[in-house]
Design a protein around this motif. Structure first.
Motif, mmCIF file in Angstrom:
data_model
loop_
_atom_site.group_PDB
_atom_site.id
_atom_site.type_symbol
_atom_site.label_atom_id
_atom_site.label_comp_id
_atom_site.label_asym_id
_atom_site.label_seq_id
_atom_site.Cartn_x
_atom_site.Cartn_y
_atom_site.Cartn_z
ATOM 1 N N ILE A 1 12.488 7.034 42.372
ATOM 2 C CA ILE A 1 12.642 6.605 40.975
ATOM 3 C C ILE A 1 13.704 7.438 40.278
ATOM 4 C CG2 ILE A 1 11.491 6.529 38.715
ATOM 5 C CD1 ILE A 1 8.918 5.786 40.254
ATOM 6 N N GLU A 2 13.671 8.751 40.516
ATOM 7 C CA GLU A 2 14.663 9.631 39.884
ATOM 8 C C GLU A 2 16.074 9.263 40.328
ATOM 9 O OE1 GLU A 2 15.178 14.334 38.973
ATOM 10 O OE2 GLU A 2 14.914 13.736 41.062
ATOM 11 N N LYS A 3 16.247 8.965 41.609
ATOM 12 C CA LYS A 3 17.572 8.597 42.115
ATOM 13 C C LYS A 3 18.048 7.277 41.521
ATOM 14 C CE LYS A 3 17.114 11.044 46.467
ATOM 15 N NZ LYS A 3 16.748 10.921 47.875
ATOM 16 N N GLY B 1 18.232 7.762 37.413
ATOM 17 C CA GLY B 1 19.112 8.844 36.984
ATOM 18 C C GLY B 1 18.578 9.489 35.717
ATOM 19 N N LYS B 2 19.214 10.551 35.304
ATOM 20 C CA LYS B 2 18.762 11.295 34.133
ATOM 21 C C LYS B 2 18.863 10.440 32.866
ATOM 22 C CE LYS B 2 19.071 15.913 32.237
ATOM 23 N NZ LYS B 2 19.663 17.229 32.350
ATOM 24 N N ILE C 1 14.236 5.257 28.891
ATOM 25 C CA ILE C 1 12.859 4.772 28.993
ATOM 26 C C ILE C 1 11.935 5.620 28.139
ATOM 27 C CG2 ILE C 1 10.885 4.596 30.576
ATOM 28 C CD1 ILE C 1 12.912 3.641 32.691
ATOM 29 N N ARG C 2 12.130 6.921 28.171
ATOM 30 C CA ARG C 2 11.285 7.833 27.383
ATOM 31 C C ARG C 2 11.434 7.547 25.888
ATOM 32 N NH1 ARG C 2 9.091 12.847 28.963
ATOM 33 N NH2 ARG C 2 8.470 14.053 27.157
ATOM 34 N N LYS C 3 12.650 7.349 25.408
ATOM 35 C CA LYS C 3 12.885 7.073 23.983
ATOM 36 C C LYS C 3 12.321 5.708 23.580
ATOM 37 C CE LYS C 3 16.929 10.031 23.510
ATOM 38 N NZ LYS C 3 16.140 11.196 23.334
ATOM 39 N N PHE C 4 12.470 4.712 24.447
ATOM 40 C CA PHE C 4 11.938 3.382 24.169
ATOM 41 C C PHE C 4 10.425 3.432 23.970
ATOM 42 C CE2 PHE C 4 9.986 -0.529 25.871
ATOM 43 C CZ PHE C 4 10.479 -1.441 24.950
ATOM 44 N N PHE C 5 9.721 4.087 24.893
ATOM 45 C CA PHE C 5 8.270 4.180 24.759
ATOM 46 C C PHE C 5 7.866 5.126 23.631
ATOM 47 C CE2 PHE C 5 8.277 2.086 28.868
ATOM 48 C CZ PHE C 5 7.313 1.121 28.619
ATOM 49 N N GLY C 6 8.736 6.045 23.262
ATOM 50 C CA GLY C 6 8.478 6.891 22.095
ATOM 51 C C GLY C 6 8.422 6.075 20.814
#
Length: 191
Positions: free
Chosen positions: A154-156, A159-160, A166-171
């Motif tokens: 998933i990380e590959k 990517g960063k 995704i983190r900001k969207f769910f935030g």
């Protein structure tokens, strides 16, 4: 017992945002690098047991200490609000202590079944039916297991930058849910 698909989806999305397992991939990868292996099955099962147990006895625990569900839900909305701010702004308001083990403790608790998730469960219980919350928990734990098993891939792929988006969207979703939980429960405190 009344299964409501919309409630299951809503609760599952809330828990997905709070657990933020995709946003936790960098932490998981780091723990995997430090300790060699993460036991995905153990972590997922332990987190599931903790969440379901708290769903059923959390309210009784509150009663013992003299707190009603509505007060807890309002307090939970504040926790969700600050978690959302962390996700959106990329800041850390709450920091867990570093552990020296990648066992159940750092993954199942507090990464998956942390204070924010437990608070959210009781906040949701004040508004949604228990059976729908239970199904949402199981769905999230299945997703958590899949993410734990494939965290490196998933990380590959994402990517960063992808993980950050995704983190900001769910935030933002979590922020809206915090406002809704607050508005839906604060009235009951003054009745």
């Amino acid at each position: 017992m009344n299964l409501v698909f919309q409630e299951i989806v809503t609760v599952a999305m809330v828990l997905f945002a709070v657990i933020d397992i995709v946003g936790g991939v960098p932490v998981i990868v780091s723990l995997k690098q430090k300790h060699g292996k993460i036991e995905s099955e153990k972590a997922a099962i332990a987190a599931c047991i903790m969440l379901i147990t708290f769903l059923f006895i959390g309210e009784e625990m509150l009663t013992v200490i003299g707190i009603d569900v509505y007060s807890f839900a309002v307090a939970g909305s504040f926790v969700l609000f600050f978690l959302a701010l962390e996700m959106i702004l990329g800041i850390t308001l709450y920091r867990d202590e570093e552990t020296n083990s990648a066992s159940i403790v750092p993954i199942a608790f507090p990464l998956i079944a942390g204070a924010g998730t437990l608070t959210t469960l009781l906040s949701l219980k004040a508004q949604y039916q228990t059976i729908n919350i239970l199904i949402a928990i199981v769905l999230n734990i299945i997703l958590v297991y899949i993410v734990l098993k494939s965290s490196s891939k998933i990380e590959k792929v994402l990517g960063k930058n992808g993980l950050g988006i995704i983190r900001k969207f769910f935030g933002v979703i979590l922020l809206a849910i915090a406002v809704k939980l607050f508005a839906g429960n604060v009235k009951a405190l003054f009745v």
